[in-house]
Design a protein around this motif. Structure first.
Motif, PDB file in Angstrom:
ATOM      1  N   ALA A  31       0.825  -1.211   0.000  1.00 29.00           N
ATOM      2  CA  ALA A  31       0.000   0.000   0.000  1.00 29.00           C
ATOM      3  C   ALA A  31       0.860   1.262   0.000  1.00 29.00           C
ATOM      4  N   ALA A  32       2.168   1.096  -0.193  1.00 25.66           N
ATOM      5  CA  ALA A  32       3.107   2.224  -0.269  1.00 25.66           C
ATOM      6  C   ALA A  32       3.050   3.102   0.965  1.00 25.66           C
ATOM      7  N   LEU A  33       2.920   2.454   2.132  1.00 25.69           N
ATOM      8  CA  LEU A  33       2.823   3.208   3.373  1.00 25.69           C
ATOM      9  C   LEU A  33       3.938   2.840   4.344  1.00 25.69           C
ATOM     10  N   TRP A  34       4.620   1.724   4.062  1.00 25.48           N
ATOM     11  CA  TRP A  34       5.577   1.168   5.024  1.00 25.48           C
ATOM     12  C   TRP A  34       6.654   2.172   5.426  1.00 25.48           C
ATOM     13  N   GLU A  35       7.251   2.829   4.427  1.00 19.71           N
ATOM     14  CA  GLU A  35       8.357   3.735   4.737  1.00 19.71           C
ATOM     15  C   GLU A  35       7.921   4.861   5.675  1.00 19.71           C
ATOM     16  N   GLU A  36       6.647   5.266   5.543  1.00 23.31           N
ATOM     17  CA  GLU A  36       6.185   6.395   6.352  1.00 23.31           C
ATOM     18  C   GLU A  36       5.828   5.990   7.779  1.00 23.31           C
ATOM     19  N   VAL A  37       5.462   4.736   7.989  1.00 20.88           N
ATOM     20  CA  VAL A  37       4.954   4.359   9.317  1.00 20.88           C
ATOM     21  C   VAL A  37       5.779   3.294  10.018  1.00 20.88           C
ATOM     22  N   LYS A  38       6.866   2.817   9.402  1.00 20.68           N
ATOM     23  CA  LYS A  38       7.544   1.647   9.975  1.00 20.68           C
ATOM     24  C   LYS A  38       8.085   1.902  11.387  1.00 20.68           C
ATOM     25  N   ASP A  39       8.331   3.179  11.719  1.00 23.51           N
ATOM     26  CA  ASP A  39       8.876   3.474  13.039  1.00 23.51           C
ATOM     27  C   ASP A  39       7.798   3.783  14.073  1.00 23.51           C
ATOM     28  N   ARG A  40       6.553   3.784  13.645  1.00 27.61           N
ATOM     29  CA  ARG A  40       5.500   4.104  14.615  1.00 27.61           C
ATOM     30  C   ARG A  40       4.277   3.214  14.432  1.00 27.61           C
ATOM     31  N   LEU A  41       4.534   1.916  14.334  1.00 28.54           N
ATOM     32  CA  LEU A  41       3.437   0.975  14.117  1.00 28.54           C
ATOM     33  C   LEU A  41       2.500   0.904  15.309  1.00 28.54           C
ATOM     34  N   THR A  42       3.015   1.282  16.498  1.00 31.91           N
ATOM     35  CA  THR A  42       2.165   1.162  17.687  1.00 31.91           C
ATOM     36  C   THR A  42       1.388   2.447  17.981  1.00 31.91           C
ATOM     37  N   THR A  43       1.617   3.482  17.185  1.00 30.50           N
ATOM     38  CA  THR A  43       0.851   4.701  17.437  1.00 30.50           C
ATOM     39  C   THR A  43      -0.527   4.585  16.790  1.00 30.50           C
ATOM     40  N   SER A  44      -1.408   5.494  17.208  1.00 28.95           N
ATOM     41  CA  SER A  44      -2.789   5.424  16.746  1.00 28.95           C
ATOM     42  C   SER A  44      -2.902   5.664  15.250  1.00 28.95           C
ATOM     43  N   ALA A  45      -3.770   4.874  14.617  1.00 28.31           N
ATOM     44  CA  ALA A  45      -4.027   5.064  13.196  1.00 28.31           C
ATOM     45  C   ALA A  45      -4.698   6.415  12.947  1.00 28.31           C
ATOM     46  N   MET A  46      -5.294   6.958  14.012  1.00 23.05           N
ATOM     47  CA  MET A  46      -5.984   8.244  13.873  1.00 23.05           C
ATOM     48  C   MET A  46      -4.994   9.394  13.702  1.00 23.05           C
ATOM     49  N   SER A  47      -3.722   9.138  14.043  1.00 26.09           N
ATOM     50  CA  SER A  47      -2.740  10.216  13.944  1.00 26.09           C
ATOM     51  C   SER A  47      -2.231  10.389  12.520  1.00 26.09           C
ATOM     52  N   LEU A  48      -2.611   9.485  11.614  1.00 25.03           N
ATOM     53  CA  LEU A  48      -2.160   9.590  10.222  1.00 25.03           C
ATOM     54  C   LEU A  48      -2.954  10.655   9.483  1.00 25.03           C
ATOM     55  N   SER A  49      -2.391  11.157   8.392  1.00 23.59           N
ATOM     56  CA  SER A  49      -3.121  12.127   7.566  1.00 23.59           C
ATOM     57  C   SER A  49      -4.204  11.404   6.778  1.00 23.59           C
ATOM     58  N   GLY A  50      -5.100  12.166   6.176  1.00 24.73           N
ATOM     59  CA  GLY A  50      -6.212  11.569   5.434  1.00 24.73           C
ATOM     60  C   GLY A  50      -5.759  10.600   4.361  1.00 24.73           C
ATOM     61  N   GLY A  51      -4.746  11.013   3.589  1.00 21.64           N
ATOM     62  CA  GLY A  51      -4.254  10.152   2.517  1.00 21.64           C
ATOM     63  C   GLY A  51      -3.600   8.893   3.064  1.00 21.64           C
ATOM     64  N   GLN A  52      -2.853   9.053   4.170  1.00 17.71           N
ATOM     65  CA  GLN A  52      -2.222   7.882   4.792  1.00 17.71           C
ATOM     66  C   GLN A  52      -3.274   6.938   5.356  1.00 17.71           C
ATOM     67  N   GLN A  53      -4.329   7.531   5.951  1.00 22.95           N
ATOM     68  CA  GLN A  53      -5.395   6.701   6.513  1.00 22.95           C
ATOM     69  C   GLN A  53      -6.034   5.851   5.409  1.00 22.95           C
ATOM     70  N   GLN A  54      -6.232   6.480   4.240  1.00 24.61           N
ATOM     71  CA  GLN A  54      -6.872   5.736   3.159  1.00 24.61           C
ATOM     72  C   GLN A  54      -5.950   4.616   2.674  1.00 24.61           C
ATOM     73  N   ARG A  55      -4.645   4.876   2.597  1.00 22.45           N
ATOM     74  CA  ARG A  55      -3.711   3.812   2.195  1.00 22.45           C
ATOM     75  C   ARG A  55      -3.652   2.728   3.268  1.00 22.45           C
ATOM     76  N   LEU A  56      -3.809   3.148   4.549  1.00 21.49           N
ATOM     77  CA  LEU A  56      -3.868   2.155   5.619  1.00 21.49           C
ATOM     78  C   LEU A  56      -5.087   1.249   5.432  1.00 21.49           C
ATOM     79  N   CYS A  57      -6.217   1.854   5.046  1.00 22.53           N
ATOM     80  CA  CYS A  57      -7.424   1.061   4.826  1.00 22.53           C
ATOM     81  C   CYS A  57      -7.217   0.088   3.676  1.00 22.53           C
ATOM     82  N   ILE A  58      -6.453   0.510   2.660  1.00 24.94           N
ATOM     83  CA  ILE A  58      -6.155  -0.399   1.551  1.00 24.94           C
ATOM     84  C   ILE A  58      -5.259  -1.536   2.052  1.00 24.94           C
ATOM     85  N   ALA A  59      -4.238  -1.189   2.853  1.00 21.29           N
ATOM     86  CA  ALA A  59      -3.351  -2.211   3.411  1.00 21.29           C
ATOM     87  C   ALA A  59      -4.148  -3.197   4.261  1.00 21.29           C
TER      88      ALA A  59
END
Lengths: 369, 254
Positions: free
Chosen positions: B134-162
């Motif tokens: 989902a092309a999100l790994w590089e942006e979130v690999k260091d904060r996998l335990t933080t809330s998904a709500m802290s991501l930006s709208g576009g990141q949240q949508q890619r998270l939903c795809i992942a």
């Protein structure tokens, strides 16, 4: 247009706008200067006055309620002087106002609340989940939902009568049925002779079941409210990922609603602590120096396991009952005893409410909104 | 396109909300490992059609469906079909990103977990590979335990795809996945769709005609509950055979 300013009359009647530009530039120029200084307009003055009066009325109601509460608390603390001491919470009741303590009531209330919570949480949360998440909209469901509010308004003494008729009578029947007979206990792992385990008809369980009836509508309503506040998109997203309805409810909806549910449960429970009427109705003891199961200190919870089984089937009194009893005593010295009882009851209530706050905090911190 | 076997085949589908019919005799074949765009004005039934493909419409009380939808050759309208299994294979991404109020890791691991996967190492591998896809790994690999709500709208949508990829679906349904995103995020989602269609069959509902022409191989035009026309995207956008289609894609209505 009833509030026309006499000096601006001509300007008002002439001010017409087409495409945002004044039709008649001359009359637009003649409009009087506007002043924003307060007090320039009679109407604005009365409106502002009304607004201020309203704010003061609201302030007054808040502080009046607060003042009454403070006076009440101060009066109770003042009255309690002379009896409120450490031994008031370690002594059981006595006919002497110098010795009378609240220990039996404290333990009675403890057991009552423990079992009330154990009964009301699963039933209350379960009903709320059914009504909000599972049941299809039907006439019956709508009737139930509307009448839950009515049930919450039923006076607790009515539940006391119900509890007497249903629970106390059943307890009496069960006690009679098993009296003096050997009973194979859970899965036959242990044998209990019920004649040695006295089961009273006015026992803790009967009281707790009745208090459960009292608070159940409130618990259900609070849980429903908490469930409704969970966004529907979470449910849909969970189902779309191949979760079953149960998994969706258990893993998404209930955790998200947990802060609301736990607050509702704890606040309802603290209401149950203050209830005297339904318990008196059931025939709870007004004067006793016995703690349920004979357990008189937290340490004995661990050291007297046999008594743990006996406690729920034992007779009991509760803090509000003892307070009521003391307040009726002819001896004026019992006033201080009753006041001390109220202080202890308030301290317990406040601690439970602060537990509610802590639980709410932690439950919502586990969620990562 | 005809070289691909059909992943989804709708046959004479009628759909009702109560007495109100919203789909009329819709028949459409979606080829495997391709992107099919559903376009049409608001209320034309394209989202309803999308939701019949994983039976999300079942959640709406009083809805009723007639006809057949074959997914991988099986009629999913069959009462014997288990919607839970169906939805595991037919994933869905919604218009509004809907991360769960949990950590990024737990969001992605949710699908496999509800399907019974407990092994921490397996889950960790899966989460990483899905976030990479989902092309999100590089942006979130260091904060996998933080809330998904802290991501930006576009990141949240890619998270939903992942999260959807984590259930290992064959088909991914997307309901206007980029309509709430800024142009840069939209671009990333579109690139992602382009990559994913090598392995997944994608059906996307969109209001954005440029998007449909950019990402899809096949386009289907819906109007008032009827499928007016479908065919290769190039053909629909350059030589539509129906007047209605031409009017819509040239912006004369809708």
């Amino acid at each position: 247009m009833s509030e026309q300013d006499p000096s601006g009359k001509s300007a008002r009647t002439n001010a017409g706008f087409i495409n945002g530009a004044p039709v008649n530039g001359e009359s637009a120029k003649r409009r009087p200067a506007v002043s924003f200084v307060s007090g320039g307009d009679r109407h604005i003055r009365s409106r502002l006055m009304l607004s201020r009066v309203f704010a003061w009325l609201c302030r007054f109601s808040t502080y009046a309620a607060l003042a009454v509460l403070v006076v009440l608390l101060a009066a109770i603390f003042y009255s309690s002087i002379g009896r409120l001491s450490p031994d008031f919470v370690t002594n059981t009741n006595s006919t002497s106002p110098v010795k009378a303590g609240i220990l039996a009531g404290l333990w009675g209330s403890f057991w009552l609340i423990l079992f009330t919570a154990m009964f009301s949480v699963p039933v209350g949360v379960g009903s709320a989940v059914y009504l909000e998440e599972i049941a299809k909209d039907s006439m019956l469901i709508r009737i139930i939902k509307v009448n839950l509010a009515n049930l919450a308004g039923v006076p607790s003494i009515v539940y006391g009568i119900l509890g007497y008729t249903v629970f106390r009578t059943s307890a009496a029947a069960i006690a009679e049925l098993f009296d003096g007979k050997h009973v194979i206990g859970v899965l036959g792992l242990f044998k209990v002779r019920l004649s040695k385990l006295p089961m009273y008809e006015d026992n803790i369980l009967v009281g707790a079941l009745t208090l459960t009836l009292v608070i159940l509508p409130t618990v259900i309503a609070a849980s429903q409210e908490a469930l409704r506040s969970v966004p529907g998109s979470i449910r849909v997203a969970s189902l779309a990922l191949g979760a079953t309805r149960w998994q969706t409810i258990w893993r998404q909806v209930i955790p998200a609603a947990l802060p609301g549910i736990s607050t509702g449960v704890i606040l309802s429970t603290s209401r149950a602590i203050g209830e005297a009427a339904p318990l008196i109705m059931l025939g709870a003891l007004t004067y006793t120096s016995m703690c349920p199961g004979g357990i008189e200190s937290p340490l004995e919870l661990l050291t007297k396991p046999a008594q743990l089984l006996q406690a729920p089937l034992d007779q009991f009194t509760a803090m509000p009952i003892e307070i009521y009893d003391w307040s009726k005593q002819p001896d004026a010295r019992f006033t201080a005893v009753a006041a001390s009882g109220i202080v202890v009851l308030l301290v317990v209530l406040l601690s439970i409410n602060s537990v509610a706050m802590v639980v709410r905090h932690f439950a919502s911190r586990r969620l990562k909104w | 396109m005809s070289a691909h076997p059909a992943a989804i085949e709708a046959r004479h589908l009628d759909f009702y909300y109560g007495e109100h019919q919203v789909l009329f005799d819709v028949s459409l074949t979606v080829p495997e490992r391709s992107v099919t765009a559903l376009i049409g004005p608001s209320g034309c039934g394209k989202s309803t059609f999308l939701r019949t493909m994983n039976r999300m419409n079942d959640l709406i009380e009083g809805s009723r469906c007639q006809g057949e939808i074959l997914v991988e050759g099986q009629n999913i309208m069959d009462p014997a079909v288990d919607v839970v299994l169906l939805r595991k294979h037919v994933g869905m991404v919604f218009q509004k990103s809907t991360p769960f109020p949990k950590s990024i890791f737990d969001n992605v691991a949710y699908g496999p977990r509800v399907a019974g996967e407990k092994n921490r190492a397996v889950l960790a591998d899966l989460v990483e590979s899905c976030l990479r896809k989902a092309a999100l790994w590089e942006e979130v690999k260091d904060r996998l335990t933080t809330s998904a709500m802290s991501l930006s709208g576009g990141q949240q949508q890619r998270l939903c795809i992942a999260r959807t990829l984590a259930t290992d679906p064959r088909i991914i349904l997307m309901d206007e996945p980029a309509s709430a995103l800024d142009p840069a995020s939209t671009d990333r989602i579109e690139n992602l769709i382009g990559e994913l269609c090598a392995n997944y069959t994608i059906v996307i509902v969109t209001h954005n005609m440029q998007q449909a022409s950019r990402v899809s191989h096949q386009t289907a035009f819906f109007y008032k509950g009827k499928l007016i026309e479908s065919g290769p995207t190039m053909k629909i956008f350059t030589h539509p055979s129906e007047k209605k289609t031409e009017d819509y894609i040239t912006g004369r209505f809708g």
